[in-house]
Design a protein around this motif. Structure first.
Motif, mmCIF file in Angstrom:
data_model
loop_
_atom_site.group_PDB
_atom_site.id
_atom_site.type_symbol
_atom_site.label_atom_id
_atom_site.label_comp_id
_atom_site.label_asym_id
_atom_site.label_seq_id
_atom_site.Cartn_x
_atom_site.Cartn_y
_atom_site.Cartn_z
ATOM 1 N N SER A 117 0.794 -1.225 0.000
ATOM 2 C CA SER A 117 0.000 0.000 0.000
ATOM 3 C C SER A 117 0.826 1.274 0.000
ATOM 4 C CB SER A 117 -0.954 0.012 1.197
ATOM 5 O OG SER A 117 -0.219 0.052 2.409
ATOM 6 N N CYS A 118 2.067 1.198 0.507
ATOM 7 C CA CYS A 118 2.869 2.419 0.596
ATOM 8 C C CYS A 118 4.328 2.129 0.225
ATOM 9 C CB CYS A 118 2.763 3.024 1.995
ATOM 10 S SG CYS A 118 3.454 4.688 2.134
ATOM 11 N N ASP A 119 5.212 2.077 1.208
ATOM 12 C CA ASP A 119 6.631 1.915 0.882
ATOM 13 C C ASP A 119 7.256 0.674 1.500
ATOM 14 O OD1 ASP A 119 6.433 2.967 3.443
ATOM 15 O OD2 ASP A 119 8.302 4.085 3.289
ATOM 16 N N GLU A 120 6.431 -0.310 1.863
ATOM 17 C CA GLU A 120 6.943 -1.620 2.252
ATOM 18 C C GLU A 120 6.354 -2.672 1.339
ATOM 19 O OE1 GLU A 120 7.907 0.547 5.989
ATOM 20 O OE2 GLU A 120 5.938 0.254 5.097
ATOM 21 N N THR A 121 7.232 -3.497 0.767
ATOM 22 C CA THR A 121 6.768 -4.652 -0.003
ATOM 23 C C THR A 121 6.811 -5.840 0.935
ATOM 24 O OG1 THR A 121 7.928 -3.712 -1.908
ATOM 25 C CG2 THR A 121 7.042 -5.935 -2.148
ATOM 26 N N SER A 122 5.677 -6.475 1.156
ATOM 27 C CA SER A 122 5.636 -7.552 2.135
ATOM 28 C C SER A 122 4.804 -8.722 1.627
ATOM 29 C CB SER A 122 5.056 -7.039 3.459
ATOM 30 O OG SER A 122 5.067 -8.033 4.456
ATOM 31 N N ALA A 123 5.225 -9.914 2.020
ATOM 32 C CA ALA A 123 4.484 -11.135 1.703
ATOM 33 C C ALA A 123 4.490 -12.026 2.937
ATOM 34 C CB ALA A 123 5.098 -11.865 0.514
ATOM 35 N N ALA A 124 3.388 -12.701 3.164
ATOM 36 C CA ALA A 124 3.258 -13.595 4.313
ATOM 37 C C ALA A 124 2.486 -14.833 3.899
ATOM 38 C CB ALA A 124 2.550 -12.895 5.468
ATOM 39 N N VAL A 125 2.704 -15.909 4.637
ATOM 40 C CA VAL A 125 1.953 -17.150 4.426
ATOM 41 C C VAL A 125 1.290 -17.520 5.742
ATOM 42 C CG1 VAL A 125 2.057 -19.586 3.815
ATOM 43 C CG2 VAL A 125 3.536 -17.936 2.634
ATOM 44 N N ILE A 126 -0.002 -17.833 5.668
ATOM 45 C CA ILE A 126 -0.759 -18.238 6.843
ATOM 46 C C ILE A 126 -1.405 -19.593 6.575
ATOM 47 C CG2 ILE A 126 -2.855 -17.038 6.073
ATOM 48 C CD1 ILE A 126 -3.416 -16.359 9.020
ATOM 49 N N ARG A 127 -1.403 -20.448 7.572
ATOM 50 C CA ARG A 127 -2.117 -21.738 7.481
ATOM 51 C C ARG A 127 -3.060 -21.808 8.672
ATOM 52 N NH1 ARG A 127 1.617 -26.315 6.340
ATOM 53 N NH2 ARG A 127 1.066 -25.850 4.157
ATOM 54 N N GLY A 128 -4.347 -21.898 8.384
ATOM 55 C CA GLY A 128 -5.306 -21.759 9.462
ATOM 56 C C GLY A 128 -5.188 -20.338 9.989
ATOM 57 N N ALA A 129 -5.035 -20.191 11.292
ATOM 58 C CA ALA A 129 -4.848 -18.857 11.879
ATOM 59 C C ALA A 129 -3.413 -18.650 12.336
ATOM 60 C CB ALA A 129 -5.805 -18.674 13.048
#
Length: 335
Positions: free
Chosen positions: A12-24
């Protein structure tokens, strides 16, 4: 039912981020910051977009590796639809749509501000519904009544500038380096919060206003430096502490009012400004005074990150809230 595994993207701004979630459970959360903006004293939208294009593939790759998850194990791809910078949002949206289409899996669009609130469900302790959340950042200041994971109502918001902008603009007036807000917070730690008086806005209801304090600080500095050219350097810590004290007082005044009116004792903060040490400390003091249960996210989940997007996507997946291939970014997205 097998717990869904979701890849989430935040741009959305000036951080490129990726995450993986399994369940919660968050399996990975990778964030690439953009140092290019430091020389300009603020985020340059075009440069942010270009940096996202450079970072997104390495960041996603690293997130999958860190989670020990392959592409074929994913059940959905989530992305920040807004609010945010249009060019930056376009990068994340386009990548997520292509990725989901290539894997023939659902796409989930996430509201950035709602995701900040849902960061409270990443780790224990978690608030009970309903609770109040003060969502504070460089672009937003909102007081939100959170009724469930997907049912939230803004009951108060700024009528002009965000509190994060007030922090940053004050820091700029004082000659502090970018990013200004954290630098002001650091300087304030050594100062007297009651050394100088600045006005606390008195908006009706639960709304906020921060334009007045910015103007007050501007004229205060002009008047003082006319008489004493070294005033700012000699009083930096006290000025920062006094301004921070006023901004925090303005925020918590409305939170106290809403808590009393609605009879809600579970209160939380979220967004980039929730990383402010003065706000975190003062909120804990208010908790003792007003018998609140206070919830503050871990520092890594206060600033923009994909873990919070993943958590929001988890609940949307369970509710069957999916997007279509025509999903597009919305820089002014509302709740």
């Amino acid at each position: 039912m097998t717990e869904p595994t979701i890849l989430a993207i935040e741009s959305s701004c000036d951080e490129t981020s990726a995450a993986v979630i399994r369940g919660a459970k968050i399996l990975s959360n990778i964030v690439a910051t953009q140092a290019v903006h430091e020389q300009y004293g603020g985020v340059v939208p075009e440069l942010a977009s270009r940096a996202h294009q450079q970072n997104i593939i390495p960041v996603v790759t690293q997130a999958l590796l860190a989670a020990n998850v392959t592409k074929t194990e994913l059940n959905a791809v989530a992305f920040t639809r807004g609010p945010g910078l249009l060019g930056a949002l376009l990068v994340g949206c386009s990548f997520a749509k292509s990725f989901a289409l290539g894997l023939n899996i659902p796409l989930i669009e996430v509201n950035h501000m709602q995701a900040h609130i849902l960061a409270h469900f990443i780790d224990e302790p978690r608030p009970d519904f309903p609770f109040l959340c003060l969502t504070v950042s460089g672009g937003h200041t909102q007081l939100v009544l959170v009724k469930s994971h997907l049912d939230m109502e803004i009951i108060g918001q700024t009528t002009d500038d965000a509190v994060g902008e007030a922090f940053d603009k004050t820091a700029k007036m004082l000659g502090l380096p970018y990013p200004g807000g954290p630098m002001l917070d650091k300087a304030a730690a050594a100062g007297n919060p009651k050394a100088f008086q600045f006005p606390v806005s008195n908006m009706p209801g639960y709304d906020f206003s921060f334009s007045g304090i910015k103007t007050s600080v501007l004229y205060f500095l002009k008047d003082q430096t006319k008489q004493h050219p070294d005033f700012v350097q000699e009083n930096m810590a006290d000025i920062c502490a006094s301004v921070q004290h006023t901004l925090i007082k303005t925020l918590l005044k409305k939170l106290v009012q809403a808590s009393k009116d609605l009879g809600i004792k579970d209160v939380a903060i979220a967004g980039g400004v929730s990383a402010n040490s003065g706000l975190r400390k003062t909120l804990q003091e208010y908790a003792k005074k007003h018998n609140w249960n206070v919830f503050i996210p871990a520092f890594q989940y206060c600033t923009d990150n994909a873990a919070m997007i993943a958590m929001a996507a988890h609940y949307q997946y369970l509710a069957g809230d999916f997007s279509d291939q025509y999903a597009s970014p919305d820089p002014r997205l509302k709740f």
